[in-house]
Design a protein around this motif. Structure first.
Motif, PDB file in Angstrom:
ATOM      1  N   LEU A 195       0.792  -1.027  -0.034  1.00 58.56           N
ATOM      2  CA  LEU A 195      -0.092  -0.024  -0.189  1.00 58.56           C
ATOM      3  C   LEU A 195       0.959   1.237   0.024  1.00 58.56           C
ATOM      4  O   LEU A 195       1.816   1.396   1.001  1.00 58.56           O
ATOM      5  N   GLY A 196       0.504   2.250  -1.000  1.00 60.43           N
ATOM      6  CA  GLY A 196       1.674   3.512  -1.067  1.00 60.43           C
ATOM      7  C   GLY A 196       2.821   3.012  -1.187  1.00 60.43           C
ATOM      8  O   GLY A 196       3.984   3.500  -0.637  1.00 60.43           O
TER       9      GLY A 196
ATOM     10  N   ASP B 219       5.556 -12.357  -5.308  1.00 62.33           N
ATOM     11  CA  ASP B 219       4.444 -11.863  -6.576  1.00 62.33           C
ATOM     12  C   ASP B 219       3.978 -10.744  -6.061  1.00 62.33           C
ATOM     13  O   ASP B 219       2.972 -10.759  -5.335  1.00 62.33           O
ATOM     14  N   VAL B 220       4.471  -9.638  -6.343  1.00 65.27           N
ATOM     15  CA  VAL B 220       4.039  -8.115  -5.976  1.00 65.27           C
ATOM     16  C   VAL B 220       3.134  -7.416  -6.575  1.00 65.27           C
ATOM     17  O   VAL B 220       3.185  -7.269  -7.762  1.00 65.27           O
ATOM     18  N   THR B 221       1.988  -6.977  -5.939  1.00 70.13           N
ATOM     19  CA  THR B 221       1.030  -6.041  -6.370  1.00 70.13           C
ATOM     20  C   THR B 221       1.196  -4.694  -5.670  1.00 70.13           C
ATOM     21  O   THR B 221       1.419  -4.967  -4.451  1.00 70.13           O
ATOM     22  N   ALA B 222       1.803  -3.747  -6.192  1.00 73.71           N
ATOM     23  CA  ALA B 222       2.098  -2.292  -5.581  1.00 73.71           C
ATOM     24  C   ALA B 222       1.053  -1.293  -6.181  1.00 73.71           C
ATOM     25  O   ALA B 222       0.904  -0.739  -7.229  1.00 73.71           O
ATOM     26  N   VAL B 223       0.408  -0.612  -5.089  1.00 69.41           N
ATOM     27  CA  VAL B 223      -0.619   0.390  -5.363  1.00 69.41           C
ATOM     28  C   VAL B 223       0.057   1.916  -4.919  1.00 69.41           C
ATOM     29  O   VAL B 223       0.543   1.849  -3.645  1.00 69.41           O
ATOM     30  N   ASP B 224      -0.376   2.897  -5.679  1.00 67.33           N
ATOM     31  CA  ASP B 224       0.089   4.211  -5.094  1.00 67.33           C
ATOM     32  C   ASP B 224      -1.179   5.101  -5.830  1.00 67.33           C
ATOM     33  O   ASP B 224      -1.505   4.849  -7.057  1.00 67.33           O
ATOM     34  N   LEU B 225      -1.322   6.339  -5.117  1.00 64.47           N
ATOM     35  CA  LEU B 225      -2.181   7.255  -5.709  1.00 64.47           C
ATOM     36  C   LEU B 225      -1.577   8.001  -6.944  1.00 64.47           C
ATOM     37  O   LEU B 225      -2.273   8.724  -7.768  1.00 64.47           O
ATOM     38  N   SER B 226      -0.303   8.350  -6.682  1.00 63.65           N
ATOM     39  CA  SER B 226       0.446   9.077  -7.608  1.00 63.65           C
ATOM     40  C   SER B 226       0.879   8.608  -8.758  1.00 63.65           C
ATOM     41  O   SER B 226       1.595   7.494  -8.964  1.00 63.65           O
ATOM     42  N   GLU B 227       0.436   9.260  -9.912  1.00 62.06           N
ATOM     43  CA  GLU B 227       0.980   8.745 -11.563  1.00 62.06           C
ATOM     44  C   GLU B 227       2.400   9.204 -11.373  1.00 62.06           C
ATOM     45  O   GLU B 227       3.010   8.240 -12.142  1.00 62.06           O
TER      46      GLU B 227
ATOM     47  N   VAL C 114      -0.117  -0.467  -9.691  1.00 62.86           N
ATOM     48  CA  VAL C 114      -1.702  -0.304  -9.901  1.00 62.86           C
ATOM     49  C   VAL C 114      -1.734   1.404  -9.140  1.00 62.86           C
ATOM     50  O   VAL C 114      -1.517   1.510  -8.189  1.00 62.86           O
ATOM     51  N   GLN C 115      -2.539   2.245 -10.087  1.00 66.33           N
ATOM     52  CA  GLN C 115      -2.681   3.799  -9.537  1.00 66.33           C
ATOM     53  C   GLN C 115      -3.954   3.524  -9.175  1.00 66.33           C
ATOM     54  O   GLN C 115      -5.057   3.334  -9.756  1.00 66.33           O
ATOM     55  N   ALA C 116      -4.140   3.789  -7.879  1.00 62.46           N
ATOM     56  CA  ALA C 116      -5.501   3.732  -7.116  1.00 62.46           C
ATOM     57  C   ALA C 116      -5.502   4.258  -5.916  1.00 62.46           C
ATOM     58  O   ALA C 116      -4.435   4.572  -4.971  1.00 62.46           O
ATOM     59  N   ASP C 117      -6.546   4.807  -5.251  1.00 66.86           N
ATOM     60  CA  ASP C 117      -6.852   5.297  -3.763  1.00 66.86           C
ATOM     61  C   ASP C 117      -6.926   4.152  -3.181  1.00 66.86           C
ATOM     62  O   ASP C 117      -7.977   3.309  -3.559  1.00 66.86           O
ATOM     63  N   ILE C 118      -6.197   3.751  -2.111  1.00 65.46           N
ATOM     64  CA  ILE C 118      -6.370   2.608  -1.448  1.00 65.46           C
ATOM     65  C   ILE C 118      -7.792   2.105  -0.631  1.00 65.46           C
ATOM     66  O   ILE C 118      -8.078   1.049  -0.324  1.00 65.46           O
TER      67      ILE C 118
ATOM     68  N   ALA D 104      -7.678 -12.440  -5.418  1.00 58.96           N
ATOM     69  CA  ALA D 104      -8.081 -13.002  -4.046  1.00 58.96           C
ATOM     70  C   ALA D 104      -7.382 -12.005  -3.060  1.00 58.96           C
ATOM     71  O   ALA D 104      -6.362 -11.440  -3.506  1.00 58.96           O
ATOM     72  N   PRO D 105      -7.667 -12.294  -1.689  1.00 62.69           N
ATOM     73  CA  PRO D 105      -6.975 -11.494  -0.827  1.00 62.69           C
ATOM     74  C   PRO D 105      -5.687 -12.055  -0.718  1.00 62.69           C
ATOM     75  O   PRO D 105      -5.425 -13.010  -1.016  1.00 62.69           O
ATOM     76  N   PHE D 106      -4.781 -11.184  -0.136  1.00 62.86           N
ATOM     77  CA  PHE D 106      -3.386 -11.401  -0.151  1.00 62.86           C
ATOM     78  C   PHE D 106      -2.938 -11.894   1.077  1.00 62.86           C
ATOM     79  O   PHE D 106      -3.258 -11.411   2.513  1.00 62.86           O
ATOM     80  N   PRO D 107      -1.954 -12.946   1.274  1.00 63.25           N
ATOM     81  CA  PRO D 107      -1.413 -13.528   2.440  1.00 63.25           C
ATOM     82  C   PRO D 107      -0.490 -12.617   3.175  1.00 63.25           C
ATOM     83  O   PRO D 107      -0.226 -12.766   4.581  1.00 63.25           O
ATOM     84  N   PHE D 108      -0.047 -11.481   2.609  1.00 64.59           N
ATOM     85  CA  PHE D 108       0.898 -10.533   3.082  1.00 64.59           C
ATOM     86  C   PHE D 108       0.640  -9.128   2.518  1.00 64.59           C
ATOM     87  O   PHE D 108       0.495  -8.896   1.357  1.00 64.59           O
ATOM     88  N   VAL D 109       0.533  -8.109   3.447  1.00 69.91           N
ATOM     89  CA  VAL D 109       0.259  -6.727   2.950  1.00 69.91           C
ATOM     90  C   VAL D 109       1.212  -6.016   3.949  1.00 69.91           C
ATOM     91  O   VAL D 109       1.448  -5.950   5.131  1.00 69.91           O
ATOM     92  N   PHE D 110       1.690  -5.029   3.203  1.00 68.96           N
ATOM     93  CA  PHE D 110       2.772  -4.210   3.494  1.00 68.96           C
ATOM     94  C   PHE D 110       2.753  -2.743   3.345  1.00 68.96           C
ATOM     95  O   PHE D 110       2.091  -2.439   2.386  1.00 68.96           O
ATOM     96  N   ASP D 111       2.736  -2.224   4.414  1.00 74.29           N
ATOM     97  CA  ASP D 111       2.132  -0.295   4.572  1.00 74.29           C
ATOM     98  C   ASP D 111       3.115   0.295   5.109  1.00 74.29           C
ATOM     99  O   ASP D 111       3.446   0.322   6.369  1.00 74.29           O
ATOM    100  N   ARG D 112       4.284   1.086   4.460  1.00 75.36           N
ATOM    101  CA  ARG D 112       5.134   1.592   5.075  1.00 75.36           C
ATOM    102  C   ARG D 112       4.536   3.373   4.818  1.00 75.36           C
ATOM    103  O   ARG D 112       4.885   4.090   3.932  1.00 75.36           O
ATOM    104  N   GLY D 113       3.821   3.948   5.827  1.00 78.29           N
ATOM    105  CA  GLY D 113       3.424   5.016   6.005  1.00 78.29           C
ATOM    106  C   GLY D 113       2.090   5.495   5.393  1.00 78.29           C
ATOM    107  O   GLY D 113       2.018   6.754   5.220  1.00 78.29           O
TER     108      GLY D 113
END
Length: 206
Positions: A43-44, A60-68, A88-92, A100-109
């Motif tokens: 996330l972010g 196997d990483v999916t990485a989301v951020d709001l900023s293009e 992926v560009q998106a508001d979290i 499917a839901p993820f076995p691991f979610v990481f969020d630094r800030g």
């Protein structure tokens, strides 16, 4: 709360949190062996430093951020290192279908910002995106910090963090006081205090 134009901050390189080095707290967590390489969500993700590190470790990483702009830079880094990350560009709080839901979610800030805007949406997103039995690793500004507020991220008290994240879906595994590494502001390097929280998604809602 006034909303930040995150895209403009990346365009202006006004990103003191972007150290360009993988998070030391993330590396310490992985060394504990609680998670092995698997599908995971960041996330972010910003300019992708941690996402690319995780891909190198076999995730196997999916990485989301709001900023293009942040994602443009992240994709450039990935192309140079030939890393495979799904950016992926998106508001979290309003993400598209990521499977499917993820076995691991990481969020630094991210949590410590979104909680001030829409904590209910943040809670729902975590309940939906972390797989039962999976782990949520979160780094958040520490309310015990006594440095001036402008020299660090938003801060949260440990009691509030546990109340907001544990709720009906998560159990606290560990909560440690640490520091954000590599924060640069005005030509100086700071190490703001943070919480490193590890939460495990319950197999069944309480």
């Amino acid at each position: 709360m006034e909303r930040t134009d995150w895209n403009q901050r990346y365009i202006d390189a006004d990103t003191p949190w972007d150290s360009g080095e993988p998070s030391q707290q993330l590396q310490r967590f992985l060394s504990r062996g609680l998670v092995k390489p698997c599908r995971m969500l960041e996330l972010g993700c910003g300019t992708g430093t941690n996402a690319l590190y995780l891909a190198e470790q076999g995730f196997d990483v999916t990485a989301v951020d709001l900023s293009e702009e942040a994602l443009r830079q992240a994709k450039e880094k990935a192309a140079k290192t030939k890393s495979t990350v799904k950016f992926v560009q998106a508001d979290i709080t309003a993400m598209p279908d990521l499977g499917a839901p993820f076995p691991f979610v990481f969020d630094r800030g991210t949590y410590h910002i979104v909680r001030q805007i829409n904590i209910a949406a943040m809670q729902k997103m975590l309940a939906d995106r972390v797989a039962p039995g999976g782990y949520y690793l979160v780094l958040a500004g520490n309310g015990n910090e006594d440095a001036p507020i402008e020299k660090g991220p938003p801060r949260v008290r440990c009691a509030d963090m546990c109340a907001e994240i544990e709720n009906d879906y998560f159990d606290l595994v560990s909560l440690e006081q640490a520091t954000f590494d590599g924060v640069r502001l005005g030509g100086e390097t700071f190490a703001p205090w943070c919480w490193t929280g590890v939460f495990r998604r319950r197999e069944n809602k309480r």
